[in-house]
Write a protein that holds these residues in place. Structure first.
Motif, PDB file in Angstrom:
ATOM      1  N   GLN A   1      -3.726  -9.210   2.272  1.00 54.84           N
ATOM      2  CA  GLN A   1      -3.909  -8.475   1.034  1.00 54.84           C
ATOM      3  C   GLN A   1      -3.353  -7.066   1.162  1.00 54.84           C
ATOM      4  N   SER A   2      -2.865  -6.566   0.039  1.00 57.56           N
ATOM      5  CA  SER A   2      -2.283  -5.238  -0.003  1.00 57.56           C
ATOM      6  C   SER A   2      -2.727  -4.555  -1.287  1.00 57.56           C
TER       7      SER A   2
ATOM      8  N   TYR B   1      -4.706  -1.332   7.958  1.00 60.69           N
ATOM      9  CA  TYR B   1      -4.388   0.095   8.008  1.00 60.69           C
ATOM     10  C   TYR B   1      -4.627   0.739   6.655  1.00 60.69           C
ATOM     11  N   ASN B   2      -5.331   1.874   6.665  1.00 60.47           N
ATOM     12  CA  ASN B   2      -5.604   2.666   5.467  1.00 60.47           C
ATOM     13  C   ASN B   2      -4.786   3.953   5.568  1.00 60.47           C
ATOM     14  N   SER B   3      -3.870   4.179   4.616  1.00 61.54           N
ATOM     15  CA  SER B   3      -2.950   5.317   4.716  1.00 61.54           C
ATOM     16  C   SER B   3      -3.581   6.648   4.318  1.00 61.54           C
TER      17      SER B   3
ATOM     18  N   GLN C   1      -2.609   6.029  -2.027  1.00 65.55           N
ATOM     19  CA  GLN C   1      -3.201   5.317  -0.895  1.00 65.55           C
ATOM     20  C   GLN C   1      -2.671   3.892  -0.825  1.00 65.55           C
ATOM     21  N   TRP C   2      -2.397   3.458   0.401  1.00 62.27           N
ATOM     22  CA  TRP C   2      -2.074   2.064   0.685  1.00 62.27           C
ATOM     23  C   TRP C   2      -3.133   1.514   1.640  1.00 62.27           C
TER      24      TRP C   2
ATOM     25  N   GLU D   1      -1.896  13.720   8.748  1.00 69.70           N
ATOM     26  CA  GLU D   1      -1.847  12.267   8.872  1.00 69.70           C
ATOM     27  C   GLU D   1      -3.260  11.744   8.651  1.00 69.70           C
ATOM     28  N   ARG D   2      -3.516  11.245   7.458  1.00 72.97           N
ATOM     29  CA  ARG D   2      -4.852  10.801   7.117  1.00 72.97           C
ATOM     30  C   ARG D   2      -5.064   9.314   7.370  1.00 72.97           C
TER      31      ARG D   2
END
Length: 315
Positions: free
Chosen positions: A283-284, A38-40, A304-305, A65-66
């Motif tokens: 990975q994070s 997931y890309n925030s 960004q996460w 909500e991107r």
């Protein structure tokens, strides 16, 4: 211009390496990575991340909500064509493809490089010409040509050295003319070795000279400091990385405004070896950009996460 120097170094290096490989060819490897997560924040912009897609005004205004589901596929291959007592030479190929589900964005990079390493006593000199192609939606938009040099001194307890890299970026699409130019980077690195792992500290200075476009001039200089820690315990490996960078942009010729950004990036990856050929990983990555450019239309503050999991096969 630096592009001519890069092209000459690339051509002569590869011809020499390929000729040497006929007599000294030895080893190769192949890796395949498949993952998803997931890309925030899909539409972030930064000095190191090229905008990954053209976003319409309506999409930008309504995209509170991107976040989006993101998948990645990577392929790497390497061939060691020369292995001598005083040095070695390799050819490396890397391909990475990333897709975002709801936003229908597809980006990829293809890179080929030829690192050549020379060992003299406790010193290691590495020269690596490199070419990279950046595509968006299957369309080539940027080409990178460059060469890097690194001189490292190694002892029983630590490694330290200096590195220099010059890269010529060539825009193949009119939407990317702002990134057409030359990038230079000078860094100093230090890596003590401990029983449980390896630490690496890097202090660097980069200069990015881009061409002026209708939208402005993205040229800038940046000072950065990064640290990494790598460890291995039985079947587990891990890497923790952090980097902080201060960027100063050229003055706006119309109003004299000077943009300054402070960018923080943190990254962690943990892997577990299921077998000699198969590894699973988590990975994070977190990124935060603080800028003095806070206009409603051009606000450069963002975070960004990206959290992902995947599998790697090595042969």
């Amino acid at each position: 211009r630096s592009s001519k120097l890069c092209s000459i170094l690339l051509s002569t290096s590869w011809l020499f390496f390929l000729y040497s490989g006929v007599a000294y060819g030895k080893d190769y490897y192949v890796e395949l990575d498949v993952g998803g997560g997931y890309n925030s924040n899909v539409f972030l912009e930064s000095d190191e991340t090229i905008s990954i897609g053209e976003v319409s005004e309506s999409e930008s205004e309504n995209a509170e909500e991107r976040g989006d589901l993101q998948s990645i596929m990577g392929f790497s291959a390497g061939y060691e064509f020369m292995d001598l007592s005083h040095g070695d030479g390799k050819i490396l190929f890397d391909f990475v493809n990333e897709k975002l589900a709801d936003n229908d964005i597809d980006i990829s990079t293809s890179a080929i490089s030829s690192p050549y390493t020379l060992y003299v006593d406790n010193f290691k000199l590495r020269v690596m010409p490199r070419m990279l192609v950046y595509t968006v939606g299957g369309v080539e938009v940027l080409q990178y040509r460059g060469v890097s040099f690194d001189l490292t001194r190694k002892t029983a307890g630590y490694k330290m050295g200096i590195g220099y890299q010059v890269t010529d970026k060539s825009a193949e699409d009119v939407n990317y003319l702002a990134y057409d130019g030359v990038v230079q980077d000078l860094n100093f690195h230090f890596s003590p070795r401990e029983f449980s792992g390896r630490y690496t500290l890097v202090l660097g200075l980069s200069n990015n000279e881009y061409g002026e476009t209708i939208e402005g001039d993205e040229s800038h200089t940046a000072l950065y400091l990064s640290g990494a820690y790598q460890f291995r315990h039985k079947k587990y490996t891990g890497k923790l990385y952090a980097k902080i960078k201060n960027t100063h942009y050229v003055s706006d010729p119309f109003n004299g405004f000077e943009r300054q950004d402070t960018n923080l990036r943190m990254y962690y990856k943990q892997s577990y070896y299921l077998s000699k050929t198969t590894t699973i990983f988590l990975q994070s990555e977190y990124m935060n950009n603080h800028s003095n450019q806070t206009e409603e239309e051009e606000d450069k503050n963002y975070s960004q996460w990206i959290n992902m999991a995947g599998v790697r096969w090595q042969f």
